[in-house]
Design a protein around this motif. Structure first.
Motif, PDB file in Angstrom:
ATOM      1  N   LYS A 133       0.834  -1.207   0.000  1.00 44.46           N
ATOM      2  CA  LYS A 133       0.000   0.000   0.000  1.00 44.46           C
ATOM      3  C   LYS A 133       0.866   1.252   0.000  1.00 44.46           C
ATOM      4  N   ARG A 167      -4.478  -5.943 -11.747  1.00 42.31           N
ATOM      5  CA  ARG A 167      -5.286  -6.492 -10.664  1.00 42.31           C
ATOM      6  C   ARG A 167      -6.582  -5.703 -10.534  1.00 42.31           C
ATOM      7  N   ASN A 168      -7.687  -6.419 -10.477  1.00 43.27           N
ATOM      8  CA  ASN A 168      -8.993  -5.783 -10.351  1.00 43.27           C
ATOM      9  C   ASN A 168      -9.875  -6.645  -9.452  1.00 43.27           C
ATOM     10  N   ASP A 186      -9.622  -4.793   1.155  1.00 44.17           N
ATOM     11  CA  ASP A 186      -9.153  -3.748   0.251  1.00 44.17           C
ATOM     12  C   ASP A 186      -9.774  -3.933  -1.133  1.00 44.17           C
ATOM     13  N   SER A 187      -9.903  -2.821  -1.862  1.00 42.77           N
ATOM     14  CA  SER A 187     -10.375  -2.851  -3.243  1.00 42.77           C
ATOM     15  C   SER A 187      -9.261  -2.336  -4.144  1.00 42.77           C
ATOM     16  N   TRP A 188      -8.966  -3.092  -5.211  1.00 39.83           N
ATOM     17  CA  TRP A 188      -7.850  -2.770  -6.091  1.00 39.83           C
ATOM     18  C   TRP A 188      -8.322  -2.651  -7.536  1.00 39.83           C
ATOM     19  N   TYR A 221      -5.988 -10.963 -11.471  1.00 37.75           N
ATOM     20  CA  TYR A 221      -4.747 -10.766 -10.718  1.00 37.75           C
ATOM     21  C   TYR A 221      -3.612 -11.392 -11.521  1.00 37.75           C
ATOM     22  N   ILE A 251      -5.665  -1.845 -10.620  1.00 34.77           N
ATOM     23  CA  ILE A 251      -4.384  -1.391 -11.164  1.00 34.77           C
ATOM     24  C   ILE A 251      -4.184  -2.095 -12.497  1.00 34.77           C
ATOM     25  N   LEU A 299      -7.763   2.716  -5.922  1.00 36.97           N
ATOM     26  CA  LEU A 299      -7.439   1.955  -4.720  1.00 36.97           C
ATOM     27  C   LEU A 299      -8.335   2.399  -3.567  1.00 36.97           C
TER      28      LEU A 299
END
Length: 379
Positions: A5, A173-174, A128-130, A182, A132, A120
Motif C-alpha cells: 500500500k 489487478r482488479n 481492500d479494493s484494487w 490478478y 491497477i 485503490l
C-alpha cells in the motif's frame, strides 16, 4: 500488504509531484505559446501550398518562401527552449526519470493513447479494493533518440533507423469486478523504427516493429507462463488525409487519433493448478484505436487537451492451442471519457470507462463493467 500500500501511494504521489516539477521548467510560457502559434501557421501554409499543384505557380512559390521563413523561426525558437529544458534536466536522477515510461502496455507508437489506470480503496475493518492496470519500463535508446523527437523535422539528420531496448514490469489487478483479475508480468521489449521521410517532405511514413518476451503469472489460476509478443505498426504523419499512429490535424478545435495494430501472442503455460491449462497457445490479434480530443490551440503536436473520447477494440483467435481449454474468438472493447488534469510531461486524467470482453494473456475473464479512475501515461 501494508508495504505494498505504502509503495503504491508513494509511487502515485511522487509521479504527480515529478510531473508538476518538470512542468515548471517551462519558465517562458509566452515563448511556448509563440511556438504553438508558429506551428499552427506552418500547418496552414502547407495546406494553402497544396492547393496549387503547379510548383512554378507564383502564388505557391510565395507561400513556399513564407513557409521557409516561418519554419526557420520555429526551429530557432524551439531549439533555444529545448536547450534550456535539457540543461535543467541534466542531473543523474532527472536523466533516469526522463527515460521511464508508464502506460497500460508498453508500446512504441509515440502518440498512442494507452494510459495506466489506478483506483485503490483501503477501508478500515474490510477487504481492500484494487484496480491497477499498468506497465512501467525504462528505455535504453541504442541508436539516436527513439520516441521523444521522432516527429521532429530536424531529427532526420541523425539517421532513419532507430532501436530501443526496454526492461518492463506490468501489474494487472482488479477486485472490483465479478470475476477478479490478478496477473503480473516482467520481461523485455525490443523496438525498431524505420523512418521514411526527408526533412522537406510533407508526408512521413514509418514502420514500427516491436517484440517482447515476458514471464507471466496468473495468481488466481496459478498459471505460470512465458509470453512472446510481436506487433507491427504503420506511422503516417501528413497535412492531408487521415494520419496513422499520430494526431490528424484539422482547422476545427479537435484532434483525432487513429491506429490499427496487427500482432500475435505465443503463450506457453508450463505450470498450472490443472494439467488441462498447461500447453501452448498461438493467438493472432489486432487492435483498433480511435480518440477525438479538444484542440483549442489548433495545433498538431503538443496539443493541450482538456477532454477526449477514446475507443479501443481488440480481437484475437487461438489458431493453435495444445491446452485442454479452447478460447476460440475473444475480444475486448474499451471506451472512455477523459478529463485532463495535466498534459506535459505526462498525461494525467480522471476517466470514466466502459469495458466489455476478456484478455486471456492478462487473466481478465469475459465480463463487462464500468469504472472511474485516475489514468497516467508517460512516454
Amino acid at each position: 500488504m501494508n508495504s505494498i500500500k505504502m509503495t503504491l501511494i508513494f509511487f502515485l504521489i511522487s509521479t504527480f509531484i515529478l510531473a508538476q516539477n518538470n512542468d515548471s521548467v517551462d519558465t517562458s510560457s509566452f515563448s511556448y505559446q509563440e511556438i504553438n502559434l508558429l506551428e499552427k501557421e506552418r500547418q496552414d501554409l502547407k495546406r494553402e501550398m497544396f492547393k496549387y499543384k503547379d510548383k512554378t505557380d507564383l502564388t505557391r512559390r510565395k507561400l513556399e518562401k513564407e513557409y521557409g521563413i516561418i519554419t526557420k523561426k520555429y526551429h530557432l525558437l524551439k531549439n533555444s527552449l529545448d536547450s534550456k529544458t535539457v540543461s535543467a534536466d541534466n542531473t543523474p536522477i532527472e536523466k533516469f526519470l526522463s527515460k521511464i515510461t508508464i502506460q497500460n502496455e508498453i508500446d512504441p507508437l509515440p502518440d498512442k493513447p494507452d494510459p495506466a489506470i489506478f483506483q485503490l480503496t483501503f477501508p478500515k475493518g474490510a477487504d481492500d479494493s484494487w484496480l491497477i492496470d499498468a506497465a512501467i519500463g525504462y528505455n535504453f535508446e541504442t541508436k539516436g533518440q527513439w520516441i521523444r523527437d521522432v516527429n521532429s523535422e530536424i531529427d532526420f539528420k541523425k539517421g532513419k533507423k532507430r532501436w530501443s531496448f526496454t526492461p518492463l514490469f506490468s501489474y494487472h489487478r482488479n477486485t472490483l469486478v465479478e470475476e477478479e483479475q490478478y496477473n503480473w508480468q516482467t520481461g523485455v521489449s525490443v523496438n525498431f523504427a524505420n523512418i521514411n521521410r526527408k526533412p522537406n517532405d510533407n508526408v512521413m511514413i514509418s514502420h514500427y516493429a516491436s517484440m517482447s518476451l515476458k514471464y507471466s503469472r496468473n495468481v488466481i489460476d496459478s498459471v505460470q507462463s512465458f509470453l512472446f509478443t510481436g506487433q507491427y505498426d504503420i506511422f503516417r504523419s501528413g497535412i492531408r488525409g487521415i494520419n496513422l499512429g499520430t494526431n490528424t490535424y484539422t482547422k476545427s478545435p479537435f484532434l483525432q487519433y487513429f491506429s490499427i495494430t496487427p500482432s500475435y501472442q505465443l503463450q506457453y503455460n508450463f505450470m498450472a493448478n490443472s494439467k488441462a491449462k498447461e500447453g501452448s497457445i498461438l493467438r493472432p490479434q489486432f487492435v483498433v484505436n480511435y480518440e477525438i480530443g479538444s484542440n483549442l490551440e489548433r495545433i498538431q503536436r503538443d496539443a493541450k487537451k482538456k477532454i477526449s473520447l477514446s475507443l479501443e477494440y481488440t480481437g484475437r483467435y487461438d489458431v493453435a492451442n495444445s491446452t485442454g481449454i479452447r478460447e476460440y474468438y475473444t475480444h475486448l472493447f474499451k471506451t472512455g471519457l477523459n478529463l485532463y488534469l495535466l498534459n506535459d510531461p505526462m498525461t494525467v486524467t480522471i476517466s470514466g470507462t466502459f469495458n466489455y470482453g476478456s484478455d486471456p494473456a492478462k487473466g481478465l475473464q469475459n465480463q463487462q463493467f464500468w469504472l472511474l479512475g485516475l489514468k497516467l501515461q508517460k512516454k
